[in-house]
Every structure is written in structure tokens, then in C-alpha cells.
Enzyme design. Sequence first.
Site, PDB file in Angstrom:
ATOM      1  N   ARG A  58       0.842  -1.216   0.000  1.00 45.85           N
ATOM      2  CA  ARG A  58       0.000   0.000   0.000  1.00 45.85           C
ATOM      3  C   ARG A  58       0.867   1.253   0.000  1.00 45.85           C
ATOM      4  O   ARG A  58       0.467   2.314  -0.502  1.00 45.85           O
ATOM      5  CB  ARG A  58      -0.964  -0.002   1.208  1.00 45.85           C
ATOM      6  CG  ARG A  58      -1.803   1.271   1.281  1.00 45.85           C
ATOM      7  CD  ARG A  58      -3.040   1.158   2.168  1.00 45.85           C
ATOM      8  NE  ARG A  58      -2.770   0.560   3.450  1.00 45.85           N
ATOM      9  CZ  ARG A  58      -2.136   1.162   4.467  1.00 45.85           C
ATOM     10  NH1 ARG A  58      -1.695   2.399   4.331  1.00 45.85           N
ATOM     11  NH2 ARG A  58      -1.938   0.537   5.603  1.00 45.85           N
ATOM     12  N   TYR A 111     -16.098  14.770 -15.676  1.00 42.96           N
ATOM     13  CA  TYR A 111     -16.668  13.427 -15.551  1.00 42.96           C
ATOM     14  C   TYR A 111     -17.680  13.463 -14.397  1.00 42.96           C
ATOM     15  O   TYR A 111     -17.367  13.973 -13.311  1.00 42.96           O
ATOM     16  CB  TYR A 111     -15.539  12.431 -15.289  1.00 42.96           C
ATOM     17  CG  TYR A 111     -16.038  11.038 -14.983  1.00 42.96           C
ATOM     18  CD1 TYR A 111     -16.891  10.375 -15.861  1.00 42.96           C
ATOM     19  CD2 TYR A 111     -15.668  10.386 -13.816  1.00 42.96           C
ATOM     20  CE1 TYR A 111     -17.365   9.103 -15.583  1.00 42.96           C
ATOM     21  CE2 TYR A 111     -16.123   9.107 -13.537  1.00 42.96           C
ATOM     22  CZ  TYR A 111     -16.983   8.475 -14.423  1.00 42.96           C
ATOM     23  OH  TYR A 111     -17.449   7.222 -14.142  1.00 42.96           O
ATOM     24  N   ASP A 183      -7.299  17.390 -14.954  1.00 42.04           N
ATOM     25  CA  ASP A 183      -7.621  16.041 -15.406  1.00 42.04           C
ATOM     26  C   ASP A 183      -7.228  15.955 -16.877  1.00 42.04           C
ATOM     27  O   ASP A 183      -7.861  16.567 -17.738  1.00 42.04           O
ATOM     28  CB  ASP A 183      -9.130  15.775 -15.209  1.00 42.04           C
ATOM     29  CG  ASP A 183      -9.490  14.319 -15.466  1.00 42.04           C
ATOM     30  OD1 ASP A 183      -8.796  13.673 -16.280  1.00 42.04           O
ATOM     31  OD2 ASP A 183     -10.474  13.832 -14.871  1.00 42.04           O
ATOM     32  N   LYS A 208      -8.332   4.690 -19.325  1.00 42.77           N
ATOM     33  CA  LYS A 208      -8.617   5.165 -20.674  1.00 42.77           C
ATOM     34  C   LYS A 208      -7.384   5.050 -21.582  1.00 42.77           C
ATOM     35  O   LYS A 208      -6.864   3.970 -21.737  1.00 42.77           O
ATOM     36  CB  LYS A 208      -9.163   6.593 -20.574  1.00 42.77           C
ATOM     37  CG  LYS A 208     -10.240   6.768 -19.494  1.00 42.77           C
ATOM     38  CD  LYS A 208     -11.441   5.913 -19.768  1.00 42.77           C
ATOM     39  CE  LYS A 208     -12.574   5.917 -18.770  1.00 42.77           C
ATOM     40  NZ  LYS A 208     -12.436   6.211 -17.403  1.00 42.77           N
TER      41      LYS A 208
HETATM   42  N1  LCS Z   1     -11.743  11.562 -15.193  1.00 42.30           N
HETATM   43  C1  LCS Z   1     -12.281  11.438 -16.410  1.00 42.30           C
HETATM   44  C2  LCS Z   1     -12.114  12.542 -17.411  1.00 42.30           C
HETATM   45  C3  LCS Z   1     -12.999  10.291 -16.739  1.00 42.30           C
HETATM   46  O1  LCS Z   1     -13.519  10.202 -17.966  1.00 42.30           O
HETATM   47  C4  LCS Z   1     -13.163   9.274 -15.770  1.00 42.30           C
HETATM   48  C5  LCS Z   1     -13.954   8.036 -16.056  1.00 42.30           C
HETATM   49  C6  LCS Z   1     -12.590   9.445 -14.498  1.00 42.30           C
HETATM   50  C7  LCS Z   1     -11.881  10.603 -14.249  1.00 42.30           C
HETATM   51  C8  LCS Z   1     -12.714   8.400 -13.423  1.00 42.30           C
HETATM   52  O2  LCS Z   1     -11.903   7.321 -13.754  1.00 42.30           O
HETATM   53  P1  LCS Z   1     -12.161   5.800 -13.302  1.00 42.30           P
HETATM   54  O3  LCS Z   1     -12.313   5.795 -11.828  1.00 42.30           O
HETATM   55  O4  LCS Z   1     -13.387   5.336 -13.997  1.00 42.30           O
HETATM   56  O5  LCS Z   1     -10.908   5.119 -13.760  1.00 42.30           O
HETATM   57  N2  LCS Z   1     -14.772   8.172 -17.175  1.00 42.30           N
HETATM   58  C9  LCS Z   1     -15.672   7.318 -17.619  1.00 42.30           C
HETATM   59  C10 LCS Z   1     -16.520   7.584 -18.696  1.00 42.30           C
HETATM   60  O6  LCS Z   1     -16.579   8.626 -19.325  1.00 42.30           O
HETATM   61  N3  LCS Z   1     -17.252   6.530 -18.933  1.00 42.30           N
HETATM   62  O7  LCS Z   1     -17.051   5.533 -17.995  1.00 42.30           O
HETATM   63  C11 LCS Z   1     -16.003   5.977 -17.092  1.00 42.30           C
END
Ligand code: LCS
Length: 393
Positions: A58, A111, A183, A208
Site C-alpha cells: 500500500r 466526468y 484532469d 482510458k
Molecule cells: N476523469 C475522467 C475525465 C474520466 O472520464 C473518468 C472516467 C474518471 C476521471 C474516473 O476514472 P475511473 O475511476 O473510472 O478510472 N470516465 C468514464 C466515462 O466517461 N465513462 O465511464 C467511465
Amino acid sequence: MDSKDLSFNSKLIHGGDFKDALGSATVPIYQTSTFIFDSADHGAACFSGESDGYIYTRIANPTIKALESQIALLENGFGGIATSSGMGAVNTVYLTLLGQGAHVVSSAAVYGPSRVVLEQQYTRFGVESTFVNTADIEEVKKAIRPNTKLLFIETPSNPTMDITDLKACGDLAHSLGIPVAVDNTFSSPYLQRPLDLGVDIVFHSMTKFINGHADVVAGIIVAKDEAMYKRLRSTMINFGCNMDPHQAYLVIRGLKTLGIRMDRSQENAMKLAQYLEQHPKVSWVRYPGLLSHPQYELAKKQMNGPGSMISFELKGGLTAGKVLMDNVKVAILAVSLGGVETLIQHPASMTHSKVSADGKEKAGITDGLVRYSVGIEDVNDLLADLKQALEKV
Ligand code: LCS
């Protein structure tokens, strides 16, 4: 040769500077929760910081560290902090900088959960938030209060593809002593490096583009300086937002092809955006590579390419959009983005469904908006797919 001197695509392959005693060509998976100390004194020295030996996964782990070092190198930052998910990264940033009585100014279009968590969870701890169109610097200026402790920007924004001027926002926030976090998920460090433009923290959902294969959920934060890095790392450790070594291995593997994946998906996206824009059933297209994008010039200046995310709306609004989404055969109807496969989804009822109606309206998330994440398939198949689905509308 120092990996800092390599060009970006070479850093993707050789940038981790990882070495082990057996000469592994790739980074092995150190699938262990804990590490053996040489002696009681050595254990104490690891905890006090006199020794840099590993303690507990961790806190740190060699596989995870290899990934953190490589992303920090790609973003030109001091150090990286890998997290279990993109939301783990978002919350590590929030928890580090926001406390009782603090205020955050955030892009309105982010998001969904990045916004919803502030409105529905952080309010319980006395944190206030204001959501504005950060693409308009005057709105940012007006929103800042004496207790503003963070300027939080997503650019390009999910799902509206708004572009915020990072240099201008950084200058403004720094003149008031406010840190800026960005972000960078939609661009990846291949297309945009916010720390070079003067911001303090950059983070990603590595689920992504960075991983790129729709098989891992992961996040990372990179801080520009050591003091901020230490604060963020301590939050990640104590809140248990850490990544798993196997997860890190998969991301390291996906990362190697980031450049060639993004080149191909971006090339495809440009052709698909142009196709959509001239189609009689389409009312508007938002893609930073099109002259019609309101911040086309800024995108050209700030990014190394427009990326592969497209938002658009059909003339028939939501009803028509649903017919399109139900009839695509190559694109997959699913949330997430930035992978090798093309994905299509409806933000208002899916990724951004928990954002209030007022919040959606102010952020420009219309009911008819369809989000299209372009993959690396043959572009002719994607064009034919859109064509046949649009014929059904
Ligand atoms: N920031 C952005 C710009 C994102 O698109 C997402 C997830 C996150 C943070 C959060 O990331 P995660 O915890 O899912 O790894 N975006 C998503 C979307 O547009 N569709 O499904 C997940």
C-alpha cells in the site's frame, strides 16, 4: 543515455529505467503485500526514511513504482502516485487540498462523479464548490473566493469537449496562491502536458488512453514539485487508494503503444468528425480538430493534436440518438473511452446521469448529446457503420 533525453515515443518503451538483479527485460509483477527486512534495525530505517527499502505494497511496490516513474517522466513532473482508479486519483487530490471551510472552483463539465462527489459527499465535511465554464477566464475570476483552495480543470472536458486555457488559469490562480489540478484523461501526456503549461498537479484515469485496452481500471497523479508530491502520496497511502501490482503491470504493457494508438485513433476521429459534420441528420459536432470548434485555435496551441473523442447531436435529439446507438454494429455501446475499440454512449442517461438537471444544463450536457470514443479499427468500417446506423434514424 538518460531517459529524460529520449523523445516521447522512446520514453514509452525505455522510460521506466527499471532494473532488477536478474536483468528482466520487462517489469516483473512483484505480487507481494509485504517485504522482508534484513534486521529489526533495517525495518526501523525503512520506516524512518533512512533506508529506501520497500515496506508494504500500500505504501510502495517495485512494479507500481516503475509505472509511477514512467508517467512522471512523460508528464515532466517530480513524481507519480498510482491509484486504484481514476476516481481514486480525483479523491486523493480533493482530500489533500480541501478541508473544513474550503472552497473549490471546478470546470462545470467534468466526468460526472468528479462533480457529484463534491456536491453529495464533501458537503458533509463543510467543503463548498462552484462549477463554472473554465473556458471563460472571467467566470473563473468571478468564482474565486478568499477560501478557494483548489482550481480543478478538465480539458478537453467530458463530454462537451470544452477547452480551457491552462496557462491563463495557472497564472490567475498562482497570483492568488491557489494550486491548479488538471484532469488530462482525454489527451494523455502524448497530446497535452499541463505541468509544462504551469499547473501544479496533473492526473488521469489510466483506465482510458494510457492503458488503452479496456481491461484495467486505474489512476495516477503527477505533482510538479516535491512538497506537493509528498502531501498527495501521504493521502493516497493513508486513505488506501493504492494500485495493485498486477494492475500496474498491465498498464505498463498498454502504455508502450500509447503513441501509435493515439496517432491512429486521432486520424480516424478526424475523418469521422468530418463525415458527421456534413451529414444532413447531424445538428452539431464538437471535435477540437474541426474549424467549427469554438476553441480550435487554443486547442492547436495547447495540445499536440485534437485526440479521438467526439461529441455530437442528431437533429432528432435523444430519440434519434437512441436509434443510432442501438444500431451501430462495429462501435460498442458502452461507457468508458480511450481504448482500441470504438465506444458510443449517452452521457445524460449514463456517465453524467447523477449530475442534477440544472448542472447538466449549465455544463452544456444536452439530452441529445452522443459521445463517441474512436478506436483504432479500419476507418472505412467505422464510416460504413455510422452510415448504416444513420440510415435507420
Ligand atoms: N476523469 C475522467 C475525465 C474520466 O472520464 C473518468 C472516467 C474518471 C476521471 C474516473 O476514472 P475511473 O475511476 O473510472 O478510472 N470516465 C468514464 C466515462 O466517461 N465513462 O465511464 C467511465
